[in-house]
Design a protein around this motif. Structure first.
Motif, mmCIF file in Angstrom:
data_model
loop_
_atom_site.group_PDB
_atom_site.id
_atom_site.type_symbol
_atom_site.label_atom_id
_atom_site.label_comp_id
_atom_site.label_asym_id
_atom_site.label_seq_id
_atom_site.Cartn_x
_atom_site.Cartn_y
_atom_site.Cartn_z
ATOM 1 N N SER A 252 11.930 -63.022 -19.487
ATOM 2 C CA SER A 252 11.617 -61.610 -19.395
ATOM 3 C C SER A 252 12.870 -60.649 -20.125
ATOM 4 O O SER A 252 12.738 -59.516 -20.458
ATOM 5 C CB SER A 252 11.888 -60.864 -17.734
ATOM 6 O OG SER A 252 13.426 -61.427 -17.440
ATOM 7 N N VAL B 51 7.471 -59.964 -18.532
ATOM 8 C CA VAL B 51 8.572 -59.520 -17.423
ATOM 9 C C VAL B 51 8.069 -59.917 -16.309
ATOM 10 O O VAL B 51 8.922 -60.100 -15.455
ATOM 11 C CB VAL B 51 8.925 -57.935 -17.894
ATOM 12 C CG1 VAL B 51 9.750 -57.620 -16.989
ATOM 13 C CG2 VAL B 51 9.369 -58.100 -19.106
ATOM 14 N N GLY C 236 8.278 -63.461 -15.140
ATOM 15 C CA GLY C 236 9.645 -63.938 -15.381
ATOM 16 C C GLY C 236 10.433 -63.629 -13.875
ATOM 17 O O GLY C 236 10.831 -64.222 -13.187
ATOM 18 N N TRP C 237 10.084 -62.300 -13.561
ATOM 19 C CA TRP C 237 10.455 -61.683 -12.384
ATOM 20 C C TRP C 237 9.913 -62.411 -11.011
ATOM 21 O O TRP C 237 10.669 -62.895 -10.013
ATOM 22 C CB TRP C 237 10.367 -60.161 -12.210
ATOM 23 C CG TRP C 237 10.711 -59.470 -10.852
ATOM 24 C CD1 TRP C 237 11.678 -59.864 -10.273
ATOM 25 C CD2 TRP C 237 9.906 -58.693 -10.235
ATOM 26 N NE1 TRP C 237 11.890 -58.924 -9.106
ATOM 27 C CE2 TRP C 237 10.629 -58.177 -9.176
ATOM 28 C CE3 TRP C 237 8.732 -57.870 -10.433
ATOM 29 C CZ2 TRP C 237 10.330 -57.289 -8.233
ATOM 30 C CZ3 TRP C 237 8.363 -56.909 -9.406
ATOM 31 C CH2 TRP C 237 9.089 -56.723 -8.317
ATOM 32 N N LEU D 286 15.299 -58.681 -12.447
ATOM 33 C CA LEU D 286 14.808 -57.252 -12.908
ATOM 34 C C LEU D 286 15.313 -56.148 -12.507
ATOM 35 O O LEU D 286 15.112 -55.546 -11.528
ATOM 36 C CB LEU D 286 13.110 -57.475 -12.752
ATOM 37 C CG LEU D 286 12.525 -56.180 -13.349
ATOM 38 C CD1 LEU D 286 12.265 -56.352 -14.677
ATOM 39 C CD2 LEU D 286 10.816 -56.270 -12.734
ATOM 40 N N ALA E 229 11.676 -52.767 -21.271
ATOM 41 C CA ALA E 229 10.417 -53.299 -21.441
ATOM 42 C C ALA E 229 9.330 -52.083 -21.763
ATOM 43 O O ALA E 229 8.621 -52.183 -22.615
ATOM 44 C CB ALA E 229 10.132 -54.017 -20.441
#
Length: 278
Positions: A86, A247, A250-251, A258, A266
């Motif tokens: 992310s 993103v 990844g979170w 995040l 982002a």
């Protein structure tokens, strides 16, 4: 743009973010990228056998593209060794179109509209905010230059691919051969940097690499098809939603942090890319 094409492009964006996530989740990032590159090269070789051979100066464009794709993958793999999906993906993906726009303005005599100027400004702010988070959150600072180098390679091969495919007159043939030369460049470089150990991988790594290769090739194929059915600028802009997908992956899947700044960065990067391509 029809609903079907819209969903197809969004699917391509998700596939692009997904193959990056698969590379990130692999134990050895360079080995995972090597496996993906080899499989893409095999697919490219098969496709190349169904097309005419490149002629004349097309070979220079193909070889140059293959080298640039190899460089892009190297820097991206190294960036993932030092940073979160992310964090790395938005910087690498968002910086490239900004570089292409600036190069086009300075060297290709392109005229930039007001929307594009605003888009570049948003890109710059979003990228700076995303990069600043590395220093404030205590992450490895090495990811920033690696992600930026990956973006520069992406910008370079984007320009080379665009012009090379036009010279070739056959985009399918051009793409197939660039994947072949990508393998020829990537494998020796990987061996030179990491030795024989870069080829050591278990079944899981080969499985992840294979899925990543299929996702990468599929994302590219869908995007090319969509550009024959809808305005190229609109398709290109929608593809950048892959940044938001990365993103979120990844979170949600990797448990990456995040915060508000990363999320806002982002969004700014995606908005900036879309403005430069509308």
């Amino acid at each position: 743009m029809s609903t079907f094409i819209f969903l197809a492009v969004m699917g391509a964006a998700l596939l692009h973010a997904t193959w990056n996530a698969l590379i990130k989740t692999g134990g050895n990032k360079l080995t995972a990228m090597l496996i993906m590159t080899i499989i893409e090269g095999v697919v490219g070789a098969v496709v190349a056998m169904t097309r005419n051979l490149p002629q004349g100066e097309v070979w220079f464009w193909v070889i140059g593209s293959g080298v640039l794709h190899s460089a892009y993958k190297f820097f991206l793999a190294f960036a993932y060794e030092h940073g979160d999906l992310s964090r790395v993906y938005p910087i690498a993906r968002g910086t490239a179109p900004m570089i292409v726009m600036l190069v086009s303005l300075l060297f290709l005599s392109d005229v930039i509209s007001g929307y594009e100027t605003l888009g570049i400004a948003l890109l710059g702010v979003g990228i700076l905010m995303m990069a600043r988070g590395v220093f404030t959150d205590g992450e490895s600072r090495r990811l920033v230059p690696m992600a930026l180098c990956s973006a520069m390679a992406t910008a370079a091969y984007s320009l080379v691919d665009g012009m090379g495919a036009r010279v070739a007159g056959d985009a399918v043939m051009f793409v197939a051969w660039l994947f072949v030369f990508d393998v020829l460049g990537f494998v020796p470089m990987a061996y030179a940097l990491r030795g024989r150990q870069v080829f050591i991988a278990n079944r899981r790594s080969w499985g992840l690499g294979a899925v990543a290769a299929l996702a990468s090739y599929g994302a590219y194929a869908i995007a090319v098809w969509a550009m024959t059915q809808a305005p190229i600028a609109l398709v290109a802009a929608l593809r950048e939603t892959s940044i938001l997908f990365a993103v979120l992956i990844g979170w949600l899947l990797f448990g990456e942090r995040l915060g508000r700044v990363k999320a806002l960065s982002a969004v700014l990067i995606v908005a900036g890319v879309m403005l430069t391509r509308i």
